[in-house]
Design a protein around this motif. Sequence first.
Motif, PDB file in Angstrom:
ATOM      1  N   LYS A 201       0.854  -1.187   0.000  1.00  0.00           N
ATOM      2  CA  LYS A 201       0.000   0.000   0.000  1.00  0.00           C
ATOM      3  C   LYS A 201       0.893   1.242   0.000  1.00  0.00           C
ATOM      4  O   LYS A 201       1.907   1.286   0.703  1.00  0.00           O
ATOM      5  CB  LYS A 201      -0.899   0.021   1.235  1.00  0.00           C
ATOM      6  CG  LYS A 201      -1.922  -1.104   1.287  1.00  0.00           C
ATOM      7  CD  LYS A 201      -2.989  -0.921   0.211  1.00  0.00           C
ATOM      8  CE  LYS A 201      -4.085  -1.956   0.362  1.00  0.00           C
ATOM      9  NZ  LYS A 201      -5.143  -1.794  -0.684  1.00  0.00           N
ATOM     10  N   ASP A 294      -2.671   5.368  -1.241  1.00  0.00           N
ATOM     11  CA  ASP A 294      -3.789   4.658  -0.618  1.00  0.00           C
ATOM     12  C   ASP A 294      -4.167   5.327   0.698  1.00  0.00           C
ATOM     13  O   ASP A 294      -5.319   5.273   1.124  1.00  0.00           O
ATOM     14  CB  ASP A 294      -3.397   3.192  -0.358  1.00  0.00           C
ATOM     15  CG  ASP A 294      -3.143   2.435  -1.653  1.00  0.00           C
ATOM     16  OD1 ASP A 294      -4.097   2.281  -2.437  1.00  0.00           O
ATOM     17  OD2 ASP A 294      -1.993   2.015  -1.881  1.00  0.00           O
ATOM     18  N   VAL A 295      -3.192   5.944   1.329  1.00  0.00           N
ATOM     19  CA  VAL A 295      -3.398   6.714   2.542  1.00  0.00           C
ATOM     20  C   VAL A 295      -2.326   7.804   2.571  1.00  0.00           C
ATOM     21  O   VAL A 295      -1.229   7.599   2.047  1.00  0.00           O
ATOM     22  CB  VAL A 295      -3.319   5.821   3.803  1.00  0.00           C
ATOM     23  CG1 VAL A 295      -1.948   5.179   3.949  1.00  0.00           C
ATOM     24  CG2 VAL A 295      -3.689   6.588   5.067  1.00  0.00           C
ATOM     25  N   LYS A 311     -11.476  10.755  -2.052  1.00  0.00           N
ATOM     26  CA  LYS A 311     -12.277   9.824  -1.244  1.00  0.00           C
ATOM     27  C   LYS A 311     -11.444   8.650  -0.750  1.00  0.00           C
ATOM     28  O   LYS A 311     -11.830   7.485  -0.865  1.00  0.00           O
ATOM     29  CB  LYS A 311     -13.484   9.337  -2.037  1.00  0.00           C
ATOM     30  CG  LYS A 311     -14.446  10.458  -2.427  1.00  0.00           C
ATOM     31  CD  LYS A 311     -15.695   9.934  -3.094  1.00  0.00           C
ATOM     32  CE  LYS A 311     -16.652  11.079  -3.422  1.00  0.00           C
ATOM     33  NZ  LYS A 311     -17.919  10.600  -4.028  1.00  0.00           N
ATOM     34  N   ARG A 312     -10.291   8.981  -0.189  1.00  0.00           N
ATOM     35  CA  ARG A 312      -9.414   7.994   0.428  1.00  0.00           C
ATOM     36  C   ARG A 312      -9.053   8.473   1.828  1.00  0.00           C
ATOM     37  O   ARG A 312      -9.131   9.667   2.109  1.00  0.00           O
ATOM     38  CB  ARG A 312      -8.144   7.808  -0.413  1.00  0.00           C
ATOM     39  CG  ARG A 312      -8.429   7.296  -1.819  1.00  0.00           C
ATOM     40  CD  ARG A 312      -7.194   7.318  -2.675  1.00  0.00           C
ATOM     41  NE  ARG A 312      -7.529   7.145  -4.080  1.00  0.00           N
ATOM     42  CZ  ARG A 312      -6.697   7.349  -5.081  1.00  0.00           C
ATOM     43  NH1 ARG A 312      -5.448   7.748  -4.824  1.00  0.00           N
ATOM     44  NH2 ARG A 312      -7.077   7.179  -6.329  1.00  0.00           N
ATOM     45  N   LEU A 354      -6.521   2.424   6.583  1.00  0.00           N
ATOM     46  CA  LEU A 354      -6.616   1.671   5.330  1.00  0.00           C
ATOM     47  C   LEU A 354      -7.784   0.703   5.364  1.00  0.00           C
ATOM     48  O   LEU A 354      -8.450   0.478   4.342  1.00  0.00           O
ATOM     49  CB  LEU A 354      -5.306   0.914   5.077  1.00  0.00           C
ATOM     50  CG  LEU A 354      -4.126   1.762   4.590  1.00  0.00           C
ATOM     51  CD1 LEU A 354      -2.822   0.975   4.698  1.00  0.00           C
ATOM     52  CD2 LEU A 354      -4.351   2.214   3.147  1.00  0.00           C
ATOM     53  N   GLY A 357     -11.233   3.134   5.616  1.00  0.00           N
ATOM     54  CA  GLY A 357     -11.515   3.987   4.472  1.00  0.00           C
ATOM     55  C   GLY A 357     -11.771   5.427   4.869  1.00  0.00           C
ATOM     56  O   GLY A 357     -11.509   5.837   6.000  1.00  0.00           O
ATOM     57  N   PRO A 358     -12.297   6.245   3.945  1.00  0.00           N
ATOM     58  CA  PRO A 358     -12.521   7.667   4.237  1.00  0.00           C
ATOM     59  C   PRO A 358     -13.575   7.854   5.317  1.00  0.00           C
ATOM     60  O   PRO A 358     -14.436   6.990   5.533  1.00  0.00           O
ATOM     61  CB  PRO A 358     -12.978   8.240   2.893  1.00  0.00           C
ATOM     62  CG  PRO A 358     -13.520   7.063   2.145  1.00  0.00           C
ATOM     63  CD  PRO A 358     -12.703   5.882   2.577  1.00  0.00           C
TER      64      PRO A 358
END
Length: 390
Positions: A201, A294-295, A311-312, A354, A357-358
């Motif tokens: 990730k 991813d983050v 939207k992460r 992770l 999510g958001p």
Amino acid sequence: MSLTQRLSPLAARLAHILALRRARNVLAAKEDVEQTIMAIYFGGPVGDLYQIKQWLPIFEQLQSEFPTVVFMKDAVAALHLTKESNLPIRMAGHAEAIEPLVHELGLRAMFYVNNNLSNFSVLRIPHVTHIHLSHGESEKASMTSNQLKAYDYCFVAGQASVERIMSSLSLFDESHLKMIGRPQLDLLMLATPIQSIDGRKTVLYAPTWEGDRPAMAYSSIAVCGESWIADLLNDDSLRVIYRPHPKTGTRSTSTRKADKNIRKLIETALKTDCSAGHMIDTGIDCNPAMAAADVAIFDVSAMAMDASVLKRPFFVTLPMTMASPLLPSPLWDAARPLEIDSNTPIKPRLHAALTEGPLAGNDEFVLHHFGEFAVGSGVARFRTMISTLI
């Protein structure tokens, strides 16, 4: 004082004169600027070019409808910009140099991307609409500067900007604020991400610089940056992208040292395992790194705000000395707060984000800060506002 020390200012002055001559020769060799209705004034040095660069693609898209010229004060900065923009550029560092061009070119509007001191000389030119653009949407103290009163209009991203300014400035006329969204978000949404690494990730750490005063000291690098990066590099499930602010280390020795150590950590990790894909991203465009993440971990900055449209999950660091004024902010509807404390554990919180999510309030945050968002909407609103006011 040594001879070398005495000669250094002279050498710097000579270099500046030579750069100015070269800039004038380069710009004079280009075609004459045709009838133009708008200009961007930029009085900053090379180190501040990131402020105007994010606006150049937007103005370039509108060049056929609204011909625009860039006025530069610094010769070296002008030379750099000639390599990166198709917009015509002219050396004009003060009102006396610009005023004849205003009449010659038929200029109707002048745009500013910062509050550089030299702006306020140019602002005295009459018969031109003076518009402040800023260079991003954030919760930094600079976003509510009393200097905004000097402009005819301030183009802001959304309702959150209006509320922030109106709650901070007294005797400010709200009619001078015009919401245009964030045109640069089109570039982010369409960006080609940095190539992913199988089985890992991607974590983006994009801290801001240390600031020029205590009220702007949002950077996490000197306190936590090294320990966070060292911890993340020891996790085989993660790939790290480090993208420091272009001005990192220019004001603080401790920040400059920490930045240097972070780079060494990443370089050492790559020598140990080049397949991990860790990287130091210092490119002009931050969008590929943001699109790949991813983050992400940001300090209080415009990059953090922009990240919400992806939207992460993302974190925004919270300087403990500024916690009180920052915590009421709607920023925490989209971002997870991360205390700037050398004892703050980082990996467990990243892995949890992770998985989760958001945050649930992300969509409302985007609407509040940027308005109705879709690819192309920002540039369209910018075009409409220019047509309306000019």
